[in-house]
Enzyme design. Structure first.
Site: not given
Lengths: 333, 333
Positions: A57, A219
């Protein structure tokens, strides 16, 4: 799978190696146990902020370590929570005697591991408070979550709570401000094309060329629905409607508008999204008082965007504007 | 083609609309004629810096308008040079009486159009100097270029020359510093996957899953060779060897290392590249004194990276560190 990597198992460590080499004035990296700490930590008498979560991320959270934001970030493997011993090691490394605040995105693994680390810390005589971040309005429960997910709003919590700690607020006060930010913001995203997970070589989801995932997670986990690809303005209107209706945001509110790229979206598209989102908010009577545009909470090279709206008051505004010096966010003296 | 856009013909204007809405404290956008100007321009007695070129490379150049960098940027259509009348309009808008410096990436269209604009300016009594940027060592001549191409090094020229103008240097001095930066830096990139041009819906080049373009241009134009995909470290070593051998950079040099993403590459991969590039430079006896990691000169959502190396002296270092306040680069008081 076409990536600028070496060994898929070394992606996180080598990313941190580059981060350390590029930003030695801001942070240092411990590889064993693995965490990133603010240069000069611990800072005596200052509340220390610790966040973390799965990698993939970036810049979240490692790029937000530094003055005015996080004291430490604990990156797990790609899309996998860091273990409690790592969170505890970071906690001990940055505790300056005024207590430690955990900022935890609401995923089951993160919640559990940060809770266990807090128990370890209590055993070591370190006071820890935890604040859950759950800004994503897309779904109530999801693949890895009970309740709402935490996404790009984490950046706003880290910045504002970090400024409160920097000015000398005590642990309860910093925690209260972090909770106020979380309670005052809402987010939602869309995914156009998945990122590819290095270990598996597989995309995190699949979509044909005519559809997008509305409400996607960071995700690649499902959101509300797979819908046909529409013009950007129509997609933005859907997101803004979902977000503003939820808090709800009302006419007269001053807001910070964050348009966040998910990793593979060019900046031009983020500005196209910002343009329509700002128009749409003005039409609703909201005042877009601060803005942030860029790729801050990503999902590898996923194509897509999320929008976050934070209702500002005078104090949050002042803390947002306060100086910050991290790898990914930097302003002020 | 999956993009967050509306009408393909409106991509540039809508990007600028978002830029204006997000950064009204820094810049303003004129849509007809189309250019981006620093807020408060013209600034009396200050040399004005103007750059521009085809769009699709954001944040280059529009994201670098502001205090300590550009006074104006003139974006053309995607991958197409802005016409001379637009460059001239921007020139008139930001000239503060101390002359205007054009920073021009070496592409045939840009060179011609900025030259014509300089003629218009001379006719209007505005003194213009031009500096060509041609940092890409990949090829001597190329699809759109006689001589070497200008790529991500433009960011360094704009930052450092911008700081010189801000401290009050006259036109000849600022131009001399810009030329010194250009002469002291070298760049080269690789492409893994093309961006898709909005007008055509076609990728700017095609490659199978096992190959990369070594020395790619920022419009997807060919470089030195199509080679097999290798581990990141091997690719970085090829780039560093080509770059350092060219100036040449030698042991003892202090350098600024810029690792630039081409639009669709995640930040983690940029740090993996930075890690190896820094190692490799240290092994050659160079001192990596400053660093910049991010996607600054892009090619839509192209997957790939470029490396730029600038040899620093005390003055260039001081100008690099000077305050800057733009949409895409911001530090200092």
């Amino acid at each position: 799978m076409k990536k600028l990597i070496n060994d898929a198992r070394a992606v996180v460590d080598e990313t941190l190696g580059g981060l350390a080499a590029a930003h030695s004035d801001i942070l240092s990296v411990s590889f064993e146990p693995r965490y990133v700490a603010r240069r000069g930590a611990p800072i005596a008498g200052k509340v220390a902020l610790v966040s973390g979560g799965g990698s993939g991320h970036e810049p979240l959270h490692v790029g937000f370590v530094g003055r005015g934001m996080l004291d430490a970030a604990v990156p797990g493997a790609i899309f996998a929570s860091p273990t409690p011993d790592l969170v505890f090691a970071a906690t001990r490394a940055v505790d300056g005697g005024a207590g430690v605040l955990y900022l935890v995105k609401n995923y089951t693994g993160d919640v559990l591991n940060f809770e266990t680390a807090a128990d370890f810390a209590a055993g070591a005589g370190i006071r820890v408070e935890s604040v859950l971040i759950n800004d994503d309005v897309a779904v109530e429960d999801s693949s890895f979550t009970a309740g709402r997910r935490g996404i790009a709003g984490a950046v706003l919590v880290e910045k504002i709570a970090g400024a409160a700690a920097e000015r000398g607020d005590d642990l309860d006060s910093v925690a209260a401000i972090a909770r106020r930010v979380n309670a005052s913001m809402r987010s939602m995203g869309v995914g156009l094309r998945a990122g590819v997970v290095p270990y598996s070589g597989e995309p995190s989801f699949t979509l044909d060329d005519e559809h997008i995932e509305f409400g996607i997670g960071i995700h690649g986990e499902p959101g509300r629905a797979v819908i046909p690809l529409e013009p950007a303005d129509a997609i933005v209107d859907r997101l803004v409607t979902a977000i503003t209706g939820d808090l709800p945001f009302v006419a007269g509110d001053r807001v910070l508008l964050l348009v966040n790229g998910l990793g593979g979206t060019p900046l031009s598209e983020l500005y196209i999204v910002f343009r329509r989102a700002a128009q749409s908010l003005v039409e609703r009577g909201l005042a877009v008082t601060r803005s942030l545009v860029g790729s801050f909470a990503t999902s590898l090279e996923m194509q897509g965007v999320s929008i976050t709206l934070l209702r500002l008051d005078d104090e949050l505004l002042e803390l947002w504007d306060a100086p910050v010096h991290t790898a990914a966010l930097r302003w002020g003296c």
